[in-house]
Structures are given as C-alpha cells and as structure tokens.
Design an enzyme around this catalytic site. Sequence first.
Site, PDB file in Angstrom:
ATOM      1  N   ASP A  21       0.909  -1.459  -0.083  1.00 23.39           N
ATOM      2  CA  ASP A  21      -0.122   0.124   0.140  1.00 23.39           C
ATOM      3  C   ASP A  21       1.075   1.386  -0.023  1.00 23.39           C
ATOM      4  O   ASP A  21       1.616   1.336   0.748  1.00 23.39           O
ATOM      5  CB  ASP A  21      -0.973  -0.229   1.535  1.00 23.39           C
ATOM      6  CG  ASP A  21      -1.849   1.105   1.430  1.00 23.39           C
ATOM      7  OD1 ASP A  21      -2.534   1.729   0.176  1.00 23.39           O
ATOM      8  OD2 ASP A  21      -2.754   1.037   2.402  1.00 23.39           O
ATOM      9  N   HIS A  74      -8.680  -1.143  -9.176  1.00 25.10           N
ATOM     10  CA  HIS A  74      -8.635   0.096  -7.792  1.00 25.10           C
ATOM     11  C   HIS A  74      -6.903   1.054  -8.107  1.00 25.10           C
ATOM     12  O   HIS A  74      -8.008   2.252  -8.338  1.00 25.10           O
ATOM     13  CB  HIS A  74      -8.476   0.133  -6.427  1.00 25.10           C
ATOM     14  CG  HIS A  74      -7.859   0.470  -5.337  1.00 25.10           C
ATOM     15  ND1 HIS A  74      -8.526   1.416  -4.981  1.00 25.10           N
ATOM     16  CD2 HIS A  74      -6.773   1.108  -4.684  1.00 25.10           C
ATOM     17  CE1 HIS A  74      -8.391   1.630  -4.544  1.00 25.10           C
ATOM     18  NE2 HIS A  74      -6.938   1.622  -3.650  1.00 25.10           N
TER      19      HIS A  74
END
Length: 356
Positions: free
Chosen positions: A152, A225
């Site tokens: 992330d 995403h």
Amino acid sequence: MPAAVPEPAAAQPILTPLSTAALILVVTIEPGGEAAVRDVLPDLGAFARSIDFRFPGIGLACVTGFGSDAWDRLFAGPRPAGLHPFQELHGARHHAPTTPGDLLLHIRGERMDVCYEWAARLLGRLGGAVKVVDETQGFRYLDHRDLLGFVDGTENPVGADARAAALVGSADPDFAGGSYVIVQKYLHDLAGWNALSTEEQERVIGRSKADDVEMSDAVKPANSHVALNTLTAPDGSEREILRANMPFGSFEQGQFGTYFIGYAADPDVTEQMLRNMFLGSPPGTYDRILDFSTAVTGTLFYAPCADFFDAPPPSPVPSGTESLPQPASAPVAQAPVPTGAGDGSLHIGSLQESAQ
C-alpha cells in the site's frame, strides 16, 4: 500541479514517513467545550517535545486537524478555502458515509505506548470538553502491505512532489503550509477476498501481488483500484495526494481493515478519487475493491501549519461567555480494554472509555 508552497510555511509533520505504529482519534467537541480546546492548542508542540526528549529516536509525529463545523465554533475570521463537510456518496452498489468529527488526532511513532502517552496527555487536559467517537490503532504489516496482501502506498509522491501534493500553496496564502485530510475506516471481507485466486485479486487492484508491479494500461481493468485512483490534470500531469494508510484489526471483534488517511493541497483531488471509486468513471464502473472493503466512516479536516497553534485566530464567542462541561478524570495507562464493536484496536488501552 498544485501551486508551490512557500518555504517559510512550517507544516505539521504531514510528510513524515510511515511509522511502525499509529493511533488515529476522531473527536467531537461537547457543547461548551470550545474554550478548553482553544486553551490547549499552544501546548500541543510542548507535549510532543517532552516525550521526544525522554524517548529519543521514537519518531513521534502528531498532526491535528479541524472539521468544518468545529472551525466555525473555534475561530473567527477567514476560513480555509477548501474546508467543508465530507461529501457523502451513494453509488449504485456502494456507499461512502459521512460521520461526525470535529478534531482529527493522527499520532505516529515507532512505539504504540509513546503514541498513547501523547494522546493521554491531551485528552487528560481536555477532560469532558471532548468525546472520542472513533479510535483506531494501526500497525505496519510486513513489507508495507495491507491486510488484503498488497503493498500500500507504492505511488506516494516523495520530496518536493509530496510537498506540492499535500500542502496548501499560494492559491490560499492565509492557509499556506496546511493540508486537507480525508479519513475513512474500511472493513475488509477477508473470507470473500481470500476465496479469489491471486490472478483475480491482481485484476481488482491493478498490480501484481508478489512483486508489486503495476499492470500495463492494455491489460489493467477499467474498474481496478489503481485505474480509478489515477487522475490526470488538463496539462497531462498527475493529480496526487499523500497517503498515510494503516492496517488495523481486532481478533475479538473479527474486524480487520485499512484506515485510509489522505493528505492533499486541494481536497477535490481526494474527493474525485472517491467519486471514481463509488460512483464510477465512467458512471457505473465502480471500484471492484469495494465489493470486499466497506467504508464505515468518512470525515474531512483541515490541518493548519505548525505556527497556527502558537497564536490561533480569536474566538467567535466573546470571552467569558462559554459554558464548560464538567472535566473528567485524565486517562491512565491501565485503562480498561474496549468492548465496543469496530474500534480497530489491538487492545493497548482505550482512550475512548478513559476520556469520557
């Protein structure tokens, strides 16, 4: 690209690298508690300095932000140009709720107990003037991965690019050096996610799982995403934010997720990303990650530059007319373990209970 930020602007530690631990508190101000909040603002830096002196090398970084309604209750005069309540989104299948929040306390460091110490000092001073409505204890997971198993923050800007993306510049000179921060708590359906093959998970995210390589545009799904969170300005440059996301989890509650923290010079950049995710771009092409990750909170704050706290704007209420709530006892290290659902805590004491 966002306007350049003047160097003299002393920002809060927004650009600090991700830490091992984070304590994120969203707080509401009780009626009559405004004076107590204003009184403590000049001491926030001293709290951090005293802890840093006793525990060198911990990397304590504390960012304080104000919600739109709280700003009007606390300060007279000009407002940050982009400060407004979080914009709730209702997509065809998924919902981004707006939830209460007057103050954001984003506390980071290499030890959770030191993060707790800073928060305990502050909430002890504020007593019954505030109420903690969301408390999340985040942790670094493996090599900066979220609990879905993907790295992330890979594309976070760095250096001057991070400063330009995260900090207000000359477009709003009265508030240069500050930052707009949107926070959301996402709860993951890990059972459903883990039932997918690695290849299908990679198509949802738009990156490879093992080595964190972004898919080419030719094969990256339009509802991935990565695709929906990549924004391009009219001049061809990328519109960026600075993410400080942290995983969290509670085995007791069976709840695990990602706490999204996005700092931006212009809140519209983050808001456009969220519109893409929940409403789709084009409309209807929502972010597939939302089938496995549910937003349960949403709040927007403005985090002023560090100098703001030394001499805040005057109060909108004439001096001496505030009615303060009865102070509560200061939080202590032996606070009881929280029992409420969805607190995102690993149970290192509860500031929610001890501050009430």
